[in-house]
Design an enzyme around this catalytic site. Structure first.
Site, PDB file in Angstrom:
ATOM      1  N   SER A 149      26.619 -16.593  18.825  1.00 38.32           N
ATOM      2  CA  SER A 149      25.761 -17.430  19.524  1.00 38.32           C
ATOM      3  C   SER A 149      24.631 -17.977  18.879  1.00 38.32           C
ATOM      4  CB  SER A 149      25.554 -16.733  21.054  1.00 38.32           C
ATOM      5  OG  SER A 149      26.674 -16.632  21.601  1.00 38.32           O
TER       6      SER A 149
ATOM      7  N   ALA B 129      30.201 -20.444  22.916  1.00 35.92           N
ATOM      8  CA  ALA B 129      31.045 -19.996  23.658  1.00 35.92           C
ATOM      9  C   ALA B 129      32.329 -19.823  23.110  1.00 35.92           C
ATOM     10  CB  ALA B 129      30.995 -20.421  24.979  1.00 35.92           C
TER      11      ALA B 129
ATOM     12  N   GLY C 272      29.873 -41.181  40.818  1.00 35.18           N
ATOM     13  CA  GLY C 272      31.255 -41.394  40.187  1.00 35.18           C
ATOM     14  C   GLY C 272      32.168 -40.657  39.714  1.00 35.18           C
TER      15      GLY C 272
ATOM     16  N   LEU D 148      20.621 -41.383  35.580  1.00 35.82           N
ATOM     17  CA  LEU D 148      20.848 -42.836  35.652  1.00 35.82           C
ATOM     18  C   LEU D 148      20.723 -43.220  37.048  1.00 35.82           C
ATOM     19  CD1 LEU D 148      22.111 -45.034  33.895  1.00 35.82           C
ATOM     20  CD2 LEU D 148      24.101 -44.047  34.204  1.00 35.82           C
ATOM     21  N   GLY D 149      21.158 -42.373  37.923  1.00 40.10           N
ATOM     22  CA  GLY D 149      21.220 -42.605  39.458  1.00 40.10           C
ATOM     23  C   GLY D 149      22.304 -43.296  39.946  1.00 40.10           C
TER      24      GLY D 149
ATOM     25  N   ASP E  55      21.861 -24.310  27.839  1.00 43.72           N
ATOM     26  CA  ASP E  55      21.925 -23.014  26.776  1.00 43.72           C
ATOM     27  C   ASP E  55      21.153 -23.262  25.551  1.00 43.72           C
ATOM     28  OD1 ASP E  55      22.304 -20.286  26.453  1.00 43.72           O
ATOM     29  OD2 ASP E  55      24.281 -20.560  25.763  1.00 43.72           O
TER      30      ASP E  55
ATOM     31  N   HIS F 163      20.837 -17.686  26.071  1.00 41.29           N
ATOM     32  CA  HIS F 163      21.455 -16.654  26.528  1.00 41.29           C
ATOM     33  C   HIS F 163      21.134 -15.496  25.517  1.00 41.29           C
ATOM     34  CE1 HIS F 163      25.134 -17.823  24.437  1.00 41.29           C
ATOM     35  NE2 HIS F 163      25.274 -16.253  24.145  1.00 41.29           N
TER      36      HIS F 163
END
Length: 450
Positions: free
Chosen positions: A213, A230, A272, A268-269, A139, A109
């Site tokens: 930042s 942040a 959950g 990972l697929g 970011d 940003h």
């Protein structure tokens, strides 16, 4: 007093070739014995030259409402807007991570939309910087300058950081160069804040303000443990709650940018949720924290690696996992093709699985790219048309407006949506409230976003 999350403008740099902590004998002492008065000065004298000041300029597209006098030409429907390019300037911080190659890390940003990036060193030298790549979802951005006699920062193993460790923030708040503040590590693994698409923040009470930042969060040996990103505070002011991207996460992302020119997200697929007290009681689990696996997607890395629904993931590469969002952030930033060791709990017994991550499908994106109120959801093109909600992070903006996994977005404001590209275009061109038409099983409902 209203509190809000605000991104800071700062930049950071951490030595890529120094992924391991420096040997004990090479570490910089955090105090001087000259007068037996504790001081951080010796460490800072060695570390601050690696933190740079970044100034940027460019132009951004902004939307403006038409004056009331012109609305008669558009009738009474809606609130007409027009777009225009406006110049901007900004300040931030950065950290030199490789002195030989001139690599500098900062926040995305800080340099987003910038066409002119200038880096000023502690010794007063200034250089034009080239953007090598960035990852808006975390970011992180990588810059390069052509310069000699640079100082790079040592990189700590941020996974070994503990709550209560002392921390020092270095940056350029409000343009005040080479400002140093100190505090402690307040918390680890912070997520669900809605700041970025992938969140696994280090929280600190070291004073961080606008302009920090991309700056450095270091330990008392001067080693980088995080990139300041942040703060939580009223009107963007410091109240002692700041957040930094862990150094290990940053390095994983930067290594991918250097190797591929982009970040190749790991997948990972699984679907959950967090381990909760209700889940612990219902499933008779003997753990109170972790990531519970609701479903393992067919042909995924998890399926090939032996994960099963009902497993609880309690660690990754030897580091504890406290929530599903923390797991998602660590997997997503590790990179496709990397192997990871997962500690799991199955039928009351602990096991270890080594799984090679696959690449997150290019048709699956983080919803935060579409709209802030969809943050925390992952989207994909649905079979038969529409946009499918693949997953929703707990306590995220998407969860709070009522989105659920397997929902199908089939329209916006009574206009049909058939794919991700159409959804993105409609949200970009929307005016006022947008009503998402959702198909949930056999039911149809509307969710409003502003």
């Amino acid at each position: 007093m209203n509190k809000r999350l605000s991104l800071l403008a700062t930049a950071v740099a951490a030595g890529l070739l120094l992924a391991q902590p420096a040997p004990a004998e090479a570490r910089i002492p955090f105090f001087s014995n000259t007068q037996e008065i504790p001081t951080l000065a010796p460490m800072l004298e060695q570390t601050t030259p690696a933190v740079v000041h970044i100034s940027v300029a460019g132009s951004r597209e902004v939307r403006q409402r038409l004056p009331d006098a012109f609305r008669q030409f558009f009738g009474q429907r809606g609130q007409p807007e027009y777009r225009e390019e406006r110049p901007f300037k900004g300040l931030g911080s950065g950290v030199i991570i490789d002195a030989d190659k001139g690599y500098i890390v900062t926040n995305n940003h800080v340099i987003q939309d910038a066409t002119d990036i200038e880096v000023r060193l502690k010794d007063g030298r200034t250089f034009k910087a080239t953007k090598l790549g960035a990852d808006p979802e975390t970011d992180i951005a990588l810059l390069r300058i052509e310069a000699k006699k640079l100082t790079q920062i040592q990189l700590a193993d941020s996974d070994k950081t503990r709550v209560g460790d002392f921390a020092v923030a270095i940056g350029n708040p409000f343009g005040l160069e080479q400002t140093v503040t100190s505090g402690i590590i307040s918390a680890l693994g912070r997520g669900g804040l809605g700041i970025e698409g992938f969140e696994d923040f280090i929280q600190t009470d070291a004073a961080i303000n606008s302009g920090n930042s991309g700056g450095a969060l270091v330990n008392l040996h001067g080693e980088l443990i995080g990139i300041n990103t942040a703060i939580l505070g009223p009107n963007g002011g410091n109240i002692g709650i700041g957040f930094a991207i862990p150094a290990n996460m940053m390095k994983n992302l930067v290594d991918q940018i250097i190797e591929h020119g982009e970040v190749r997200r790991g997948s990972l697929g699984i679907r959950g949720q967090d381990v909760t007290s209700d889940l612990t009681e219902a499933m008779h689990l003997n753990v109170s924290r972790g990531a519970f696996v609701n479903e393992v997607i067919a042909d995924s890395a998890a399926a090939e690696g032996g994960l099963e629904s009902g497993d609880v993931i309690i660690s990754m590469n030897g580091n504890k996992i406290s929530s599903f969002q923390e797991l998602r952030a660590k997997v997503g930033t590790l990179g496709a093709g990397r192997e990871a060791k997962f500690g799991i709990l199955r039928d009351g017994k602990e096991r270890t699985l080594t799984i090679k991550l696959k690449e997150l499908s290019t048709t699956q994106v983080a919803a935060s790219q579409m709209h802030p109120m969809l943050d925390g959801a992952e989207l994909s093109n649905a079979e038969g048309g529409g946009v499918k909600i693949e997953s929703v992070a707990n306590n995220s903006a998407a969860a709070q407006i009522g989105l659920m996994p397997d929902d199908i977005i089939i329209g916006i404001n009574r206009q049909r949506v058939t794919n991700l590209a159409e959804l993105r275009k409609m949200l970009e061109n929307r005016e006022g409230v947008a009503a998402l038409n959702i198909r949930r099983g056999n039911a149809s409902l509307y969710v409003l976003i502003r």
